[in-house]
Design a protein around this motif. Structure first.
Motif, mmCIF file in Angstrom:
data_model
loop_
_atom_site.group_PDB
_atom_site.id
_atom_site.type_symbol
_atom_site.label_atom_id
_atom_site.label_comp_id
_atom_site.label_asym_id
_atom_site.label_seq_id
_atom_site.Cartn_x
_atom_site.Cartn_y
_atom_site.Cartn_z
ATOM 1 N N ASN A 123 -7.846 33.371 -55.870
ATOM 2 C CA ASN A 123 -7.111 34.211 -56.824
ATOM 3 C C ASN A 123 -7.448 35.677 -56.640
ATOM 4 N N ASP A 124 -8.732 35.995 -56.523
ATOM 5 C CA ASP A 124 -9.130 37.385 -56.341
ATOM 6 C C ASP A 124 -8.695 37.914 -54.974
ATOM 7 N N ALA A 125 -8.691 37.036 -53.976
ATOM 8 C CA ALA A 125 -8.320 37.458 -52.625
ATOM 9 C C ALA A 125 -6.877 37.939 -52.575
ATOM 10 N N ARG A 126 -6.013 37.343 -53.373
ATOM 11 C CA ARG A 126 -4.611 37.778 -53.379
ATOM 12 C C ARG A 126 -4.482 39.237 -53.805
ATOM 13 N N GLU A 127 -5.401 39.696 -54.655
ATOM 14 C CA GLU A 127 -5.357 41.080 -55.133
ATOM 15 C C GLU A 127 -5.846 42.065 -54.086
ATOM 16 N N ARG A 128 -6.419 41.584 -52.993
ATOM 17 C CA ARG A 128 -6.905 42.484 -51.940
ATOM 18 C C ARG A 128 -5.863 42.696 -50.847
ATOM 19 N N ILE A 129 -4.705 42.066 -50.982
ATOM 20 C CA ILE A 129 -3.648 42.242 -49.990
ATOM 21 C C ILE A 129 -2.992 43.592 -50.204
ATOM 22 N N ARG A 130 -3.022 44.431 -49.194
ATOM 23 C CA ARG A 130 -2.449 45.769 -49.307
ATOM 24 C C ARG A 130 -1.071 45.864 -48.672
ATOM 25 N N LEU A 131 -0.857 45.139 -47.566
ATOM 26 C CA LEU A 131 0.398 45.249 -46.830
ATOM 27 C C LEU A 131 0.792 43.902 -46.254
ATOM 28 N N VAL A 132 2.089 43.721 -46.081
ATOM 29 C CA VAL A 132 2.657 42.492 -45.512
ATOM 30 C C VAL A 132 3.528 42.882 -44.324
ATOM 31 N N MET A 133 3.524 42.076 -43.267
ATOM 32 C CA MET A 133 4.339 42.372 -42.080
ATOM 33 C C MET A 133 4.643 41.070 -41.346
ATOM 34 N N LEU A 134 5.434 41.160 -40.304
ATOM 35 C CA LEU A 134 5.764 40.020 -39.456
ATOM 36 C C LEU A 134 4.991 40.133 -38.149
ATOM 37 N N VAL A 135 4.860 39.001 -37.456
ATOM 38 C CA VAL A 135 4.116 39.009 -36.194
ATOM 39 C C VAL A 135 4.733 38.015 -35.224
ATOM 40 N N ASN A 136 4.743 38.385 -33.960
ATOM 41 C CA ASN A 136 5.013 37.456 -32.872
ATOM 42 C C ASN A 136 3.671 37.144 -32.219
ATOM 43 N N ASP A 137 3.115 36.001 -32.585
ATOM 44 C CA ASP A 137 1.822 35.574 -32.059
ATOM 45 C C ASP A 137 2.073 34.800 -30.765
ATOM 46 N N ILE A 138 2.053 35.494 -29.666
ATOM 47 C CA ILE A 138 2.422 34.909 -28.376
ATOM 48 C C ILE A 138 1.380 33.882 -27.936
ATOM 49 N N SER A 139 1.853 32.753 -27.439
ATOM 50 C CA SER A 139 0.971 31.689 -26.958
ATOM 51 C C SER A 139 1.343 31.295 -25.541
ATOM 52 N N LEU A 140 0.337 30.988 -24.746
ATOM 53 C CA LEU A 140 0.538 30.442 -23.400
ATOM 54 C C LEU A 140 0.211 28.958 -23.483
ATOM 55 N N ARG A 141 1.241 28.170 -23.775
ATOM 56 C CA ARG A 141 1.057 26.771 -24.163
ATOM 57 C C ARG A 141 0.347 25.927 -23.108
ATOM 58 N N ASN A 142 0.631 26.183 -21.855
ATOM 59 C CA ASN A 142 0.054 25.328 -20.820
ATOM 60 C C ASN A 142 -1.414 25.644 -20.543
ATOM 61 N N LEU A 143 -1.916 26.752 -21.105
ATOM 62 C CA LEU A 143 -3.341 27.067 -20.982
ATOM 63 C C LEU A 143 -4.153 26.543 -22.158
#
Length: 333
Positions: free
Chosen positions: A155-175
Motif C-alpha cells: 500500500n505504501d509502495a504505491r504512493e512512491r510511484i512518481r511516473l508511469v511509462m511504456l517499455v519494449n523489453d527486448i528478449s533474445l528467446r533462443n539465448l
C-alpha cells in the motif's frame, strides 16, 4: 503532468510536455535532467507542474515536441528491475520451453535485474547481430519510483510511484534457455530496453490508473499489422505496489529506480490462453505467446521471431484515441 528527455549528452535534457504531446518547454537549469527532478522531487514537482500548466495554456515559451527527438525518459537509470506480473504470460512461455509451472509463481512475483546503463530511445533501431538469437519484442508498463525504504508495504509502495511509462523489453528467446540452465538468470538474452517518449504522473492518467494498475489496452503492431491489444489492467496478478514491495524486501530502492510489469497478457474469455487478433481475440504483447498458441494448434510455431527490417510499434490510447505516452516505434537493424 507529462515529462520527457530530449537527446542531450548521456542523461538528456528534461522538458515538460503538453497533455496532447504537441508542445514542450525546457524544465530549466534547476532541474536539467529527469534524474535531477527525481532526486529532489518535493522541490522539483511544483515547478514542473507550473510549467505544465503554462505549456498547456501557451503562456510560457514553448516549442513543438517531436517524439523522434526524445530519448527514453531516463536515458540511463540507477536500477531497472523487471517483474512478471501477468502469470498467464509466464505459464505460456514456460510451456514453450517445456518447463513446469511452480504454484509459488501465483503468490510470489518473479523479478530480474536488467541492464540500465544505456536504454534505447523510443525511435532507435533494435540492434541485432544474429537473427538466430530469436529476437522478440515485449510490450510492458513500467513505473519510476521515489526513494523506497526496505520492507515497505504494498500500500505504501504505491504512493512512491512518481511516473508511469511504456517499455519494449527486448528478449533474445533462443539465448534464454541456456542462460537459465546455468542458474544465474538473464544477461546476454536481455539487451537494452526502450521506453516511451513520455513519462506521465499517475494523477494525470485519471481513473484508468487505480489500485496500482493501468487499465488501458496495450497496442502492439508488427510490420503495420495489429498484433496485440491486451488490457494492462486485466489479469495482472501482482500490482505495482506489490512489485515494488517485492523489490524492496531486502534493500532500499533509490529515486529513479524503474520497475517493469512484465509482458502484458490476457486470458481468453473461456480462461484459456486467448486468440490472435486475426481470430477475434486481443492477441499478444510478444511473439513468443503467439508461437505457443500456434504450437498448441498445429504442432509447431509459425510466426518467426524478428528479422532485420521488421518494425515494432507499441502505444496506448486514451478514450479520445489520443496517445498517452507517445509511440515506441522501432525497426530491427
Amino acid at each position: 503532468m507529462k515529462l520527457a528527455s530530449l537527446r542531450h549528452g548521456r542523461d538528456g535534457k528534461l522538458v515538460v510536455v503538453s497533455d496532447d504531446l504537441a508542445w514542450c518547454t525546457e524544465a530549466g537549469p534547476e532541474v536539467p535532467t529527469m534524474q535531477a527532478a527525481l532526486d529532489d522531487w518535493p522541490r522539483a514537482e511544483p515547478r514542473l507542474r507550473a510549467l505544465g500548466e503554462g505549456v498547456n495554456a501557451g503562456s510560457v515559451l514553448r516549442e513543438r515536441f517531436h517524439e523522434r527527438e526524445a530519448a527514453s525518459p531516463l536515458p540511463r537509470a540507477y536500477q531497472w528491475a523487471d517483474g512478471s506480473a501477468y502469470v498467464n504470460h509466464v505459464a505460456l512461455v514456460r510451456q514453450a520451453r517445456g518447463a513446469k509451472m511452480p504454484e509459488s509463481f501465483w503468490t510470489d512475483p518473479l523479478m530480474y535485474q536488467g541492464g540500465s546503463d544505456a536504454f534505447l530511445g523510443p525511435r532507435d533501431a533494435i540492434p541485432l547481430k544474429d537473427e538466430a538469437w530469436g529476437c522478440d519484442f515485449e510490450a510492458e508498463v513500467a513505473v519510476i519510483v521515489d526513494d523506497v525504504e526496505q520492507g515497505i508495504s504494498a500500500n505504501d509502495a504505491r504512493e512512491r510511484i512518481r511516473l508511469v511509462m511504456l517499455v519494449n523489453d527486448i528478449s533474445l528467446r533462443n539465448l534464454i534457455p541456456g542462460e537459465l540452465e546455468k542458474g544465474f538468470g538473464f544477461f546476454q538474452s536481455k539487451p537494452s530496453s526502450a521506453f516511451s517518449p513520455v513519462a506521465v504522473t499517475p494523477d494525470a492518467l485519471g481513473d484508468v490508473w487505480r489500485e496500482g494498475k493501468l487499465h488501458l489496452p496495450m497496442l502492439a503492431a508488427l510490420n503495420g499489422a495489429q498484433f496485440g491489444r491486451a488490457n494492462a489492467g486485466i489479469d495482472m496478478t501482482f500490482d505495482f505496489g506489490q512489485l515494488i514491495a517485492h523489490a524492496a524486501k531486502t534493500r532500499d530502492l533509490c529515486a529513479g529506480t524503474i520497475i517493469g510489469s512484465g509482458t502484458v497478457s490476457n486470458r481468453g474469455p473461456d480462461g484459456g490462453p486467448g486468440k490472435p487478433v486475426s481470430e477475434g481475440g486481443v492477441g499478444y504483447s510478444c511473439i513468443a505467446e503467439q508461437r505457443v498458441i500456434e504450437t498448441i494448434q498445429t504442432g509447431k510455431p509459425i510466426t518467426p521471431f524478428l528479422k532485420r527490417g521488421d518494425r515494432v510499434e507499441i502505444d496506448m490510447l486514451d478514450a479520445k484515441r489520443h496517445s498517452v505516452f507517445g509511440r515506441i516505434d522501432q525497426v530491427v537493424g
